[in-house]
Design a protein around this motif. Structure first.
Motif, PDB file in Angstrom:
ATOM      1  N   ILE A   1      48.338  50.791  31.259  1.00 36.55           N
ATOM      2  CA  ILE A   1      47.560  50.124  30.215  1.00 36.55           C
ATOM      3  C   ILE A   1      47.517  48.627  30.511  1.00 36.55           C
ATOM      4  CG2 ILE A   1      47.525  49.540  27.753  1.00 36.55           C
ATOM      5  CD1 ILE A   1      48.925  52.277  27.277  1.00 36.55           C
ATOM      6  N   ASP A   2      46.310  48.039  30.440  1.00 39.16           N
ATOM      7  CA  ASP A   2      46.170  46.601  30.657  1.00 39.16           C
ATOM      8  C   ASP A   2      46.820  45.830  29.511  1.00 39.16           C
ATOM      9  OD1 ASP A   2      44.725  47.001  32.986  1.00 39.16           O
ATOM     10  OD2 ASP A   2      42.787  46.933  31.959  1.00 39.16           O
ATOM     11  N   VAL A   3      47.391  44.663  29.838  1.00 36.07           N
ATOM     12  CA  VAL A   3      48.048  43.826  28.838  1.00 36.07           C
ATOM     13  C   VAL A   3      47.390  42.447  28.834  1.00 36.07           C
ATOM     14  CG1 VAL A   3      50.211  42.691  28.161  1.00 36.07           C
ATOM     15  CG2 VAL A   3      50.252  45.030  29.073  1.00 36.07           C
ATOM     16  N   ILE A   4      47.016  41.996  27.647  1.00 33.31           N
ATOM     17  CA  ILE A   4      46.583  40.614  27.450  1.00 33.31           C
ATOM     18  C   ILE A   4      47.717  39.901  26.729  1.00 33.31           C
ATOM     19  CG2 ILE A   4      44.900  39.070  26.376  1.00 33.31           C
ATOM     20  CD1 ILE A   4      42.888  41.426  26.493  1.00 33.31           C
TER      21      ILE A   4
ATOM     22  N   THR B   1      43.966  48.891  26.323  1.00 36.83           N
ATOM     23  CA  THR B   1      44.406  47.501  26.459  1.00 36.83           C
ATOM     24  C   THR B   1      45.313  47.156  25.282  1.00 36.83           C
ATOM     25  OG1 THR B   1      42.375  46.810  27.587  1.00 36.83           O
ATOM     26  CG2 THR B   1      43.696  45.072  26.570  1.00 36.83           C
ATOM     27  N   MET B   2      46.437  46.485  25.558  1.00 35.47           N
ATOM     28  CA  MET B   2      47.359  46.056  24.515  1.00 35.47           C
ATOM     29  C   MET B   2      47.399  44.532  24.499  1.00 35.47           C
ATOM     30  SD  MET B   2      50.712  44.949  23.749  1.00 35.47           S
ATOM     31  CE  MET B   2      51.808  45.380  25.095  1.00 35.47           C
TER      32      MET B   2
ATOM     33  N   VAL C   1      55.606  45.801  26.398  1.00 33.31           N
ATOM     34  CA  VAL C   1      54.908  45.428  27.631  1.00 33.31           C
ATOM     35  C   VAL C   1      55.287  46.379  28.758  1.00 33.31           C
ATOM     36  CG1 VAL C   1      54.647  43.637  29.392  1.00 33.31           C
ATOM     37  CG2 VAL C   1      54.696  43.008  26.969  1.00 33.31           C
ATOM     38  N   GLU C   2      56.567  46.618  28.910  1.00 31.26           N
ATOM     39  CA  GLU C   2      57.039  47.504  29.977  1.00 31.26           C
ATOM     40  C   GLU C   2      56.451  48.906  29.834  1.00 31.26           C
ATOM     41  OE1 GLU C   2      61.371  48.860  30.545  1.00 31.26           O
ATOM     42  OE2 GLU C   2      61.165  47.069  31.797  1.00 31.26           O
ATOM     43  N   SER C   3      56.414  49.412  28.606  1.00 30.60           N
ATOM     44  CA  SER C   3      55.861  50.747  28.371  1.00 30.60           C
ATOM     45  C   SER C   3      54.384  50.798  28.712  1.00 30.60           C
ATOM     46  CB  SER C   3      56.063  51.143  26.901  1.00 30.60           C
ATOM     47  OG  SER C   3      57.425  51.135  26.561  1.00 30.60           O
TER      48      SER C   3
ATOM     49  N   PRO D   1      50.049  42.270  38.125  1.00 34.72           N
ATOM     50  CA  PRO D   1      48.582  42.397  38.164  1.00 34.72           C
ATOM     51  C   PRO D   1      47.986  43.057  36.930  1.00 34.72           C
ATOM     52  CG  PRO D   1      49.638  43.941  39.698  1.00 34.72           C
ATOM     53  CD  PRO D   1      50.695  42.996  39.232  1.00 34.72           C
ATOM     54  N   GLY D   2      48.801  43.760  36.162  1.00 38.62           N
ATOM     55  CA  GLY D   2      48.295  44.414  34.954  1.00 38.62           C
ATOM     56  C   GLY D   2      48.289  43.523  33.728  1.00 38.62           C
ATOM     57  N   ILE D   3      48.751  42.272  33.884  1.00 39.18           N
ATOM     58  CA  ILE D   3      48.839  41.350  32.750  1.00 39.18           C
ATOM     59  C   ILE D   3      47.872  40.189  32.945  1.00 39.18           C
ATOM     60  CG2 ILE D   3      50.307  39.723  31.494  1.00 39.18           C
ATOM     61  CD1 ILE D   3      52.666  41.471  32.073  1.00 39.18           C
ATOM     62  N   ARG D   4      47.090  39.944  31.936  1.00 35.49           N
ATOM     63  CA  ARG D   4      46.207  38.766  31.912  1.00 35.49           C
ATOM     64  C   ARG D   4      46.783  37.791  30.896  1.00 35.49           C
ATOM     65  NH1 ARG D   4      43.396  34.639  31.984  1.00 35.49           N
ATOM     66  NH2 ARG D   4      41.130  34.564  31.784  1.00 35.49           N
ATOM     67  N   VAL D   5      47.253  36.642  31.366  1.00 38.10           N
ATOM     68  CA  VAL D   5      47.854  35.640  30.491  1.00 38.10           C
ATOM     69  C   VAL D   5      46.774  34.672  30.024  1.00 38.10           C
ATOM     70  CG1 VAL D   5      49.583  33.810  30.288  1.00 38.10           C
ATOM     71  CG2 VAL D   5      50.073  35.834  31.675  1.00 38.10           C
ATOM     72  N   VAL D   6      46.707  34.456  28.700  1.00 35.41           N
ATOM     73  CA  VAL D   6      45.733  33.534  28.124  1.00 35.41           C
ATOM     74  C   VAL D   6      46.471  32.502  27.280  1.00 35.41           C
ATOM     75  CG1 VAL D   6      43.890  35.260  28.132  1.00 35.41           C
ATOM     76  CG2 VAL D   6      45.348  35.034  26.115  1.00 35.41           C
TER      77      VAL D   6
END
Length: 261
Positions: free
Chosen positions: A224-227, A200-201, A216-218, A107-112
């Protein structure tokens, strides 16, 4: 002989593994820096980018019987050139690629699907954005993010003059540039995230040897949100994700050639 596109550190380790299996290789890399470990292992190396026809000429000149494409997951042009060159020369093409990110459904990753979409998503989130996608597409993010007073753009890239000059041209402040050569362990990633107050990273679905992407894991562990920009969609036809699989298929092809009348 195998023409081997050695685009990453784990790819070069695979090349050394194949060399130890007495599989003759001609490796290609983009930079002299990447050629060192291969030459040290006794593997001949060709340095520089190759267009399709240049690659096909090299295959014919050196009598290569197979192409192993172990270029970076985002080196789309290199892979297309290798696929086409192998087709022109009528030899097998084999793709070696790191496993995909195991966190894609987190849920913390937004894939684009593109750099432009990643920039749009980062602009919506505001806060302190860490960009880890390299310098080639830096202008896409700078154009979207630098003029927004609610966004602080921090970039992490290789410490070379071209990258620093590009940052200066785009107006990225020196204090927001992390110019370091990886790999980065989890502790260093965490320290950098905390130091800059990252919210955000932005990264690419490059993966990492062993299928664990530590940045990403860190980020996820710190909330921290990940794009994440998904990999280019290419039809590799024959693709493997482990060194053992590549070694096995090359052994099989070599045996079939030796048994042929």
């Amino acid at each position: 002989m195998v023409l081997f596109l050695a685009g990453t550190g784990d790819a070069r380790r695979l090349a050394v593994c194949l060399h130890r299996e007495q599989i003759a290789l001609l490796a290609t890399v983009v930079t002299e820096n990447a050629a060192g470990s291969l030459r040290k292992a006794g593997i001949p190396v060709r340095v520089g980018r190759l267009a399709t026809q240049e690659m096909a000429s090299l295959i014919r000149e050196r009598g290569c019987s197979h192409v192993v494409d172990a270029s970076h997951p985002f080196a789309e042009e290199a892979s297309r050139n290798a696929i086409q060159a192998a087709r022109i020369c009528g030899i097998p093409y084999i793709r070696y690629e790191r496993p995909v990110c195991p966190y894609k459904n987190h849920p913390g990753i937004r894939v684009v699907s593109s750099y432009e979409e990643a920039a749009e998503e980062a602009a919506r989130r505001k806060g302190t954005i860490l960009l880890t996608t390299g310098s080639k597409t830096l202008h896409i993010f700078a154009g979207k993010l630098l003029l927004d007073p609610e966004i602080c753009l921090v970039v992490r890239l290789l410490p070379n003059r071209d990258n620093l000059e590009k940052c200066a041209e785009l107006g990225i402040r020196q204090k927001n540039i992390i110019a370091m050569q990886g790999p980065f362990g989890k502790e260093l990633n965490r320290a950098l995230y905390r130091h800059y107050g990252i919210t955000t990273m932005v990264t690419k679905e490059s993966g990492q040897a062993g299928s664990v992407d530590e940045k990403v894991e860190s980020a996820l562990e710190l909330g921290i949100d990940v794009i994440m920009i998904s990999r280019p969609k290419l039809d590799y036809s024959t693709s493997f994700s482990t060194a053992e699989e590549v070694v096995a298929v090359l052994r099989k092809l070599r045996r079939s050639e030796q048994d042929a009348p």
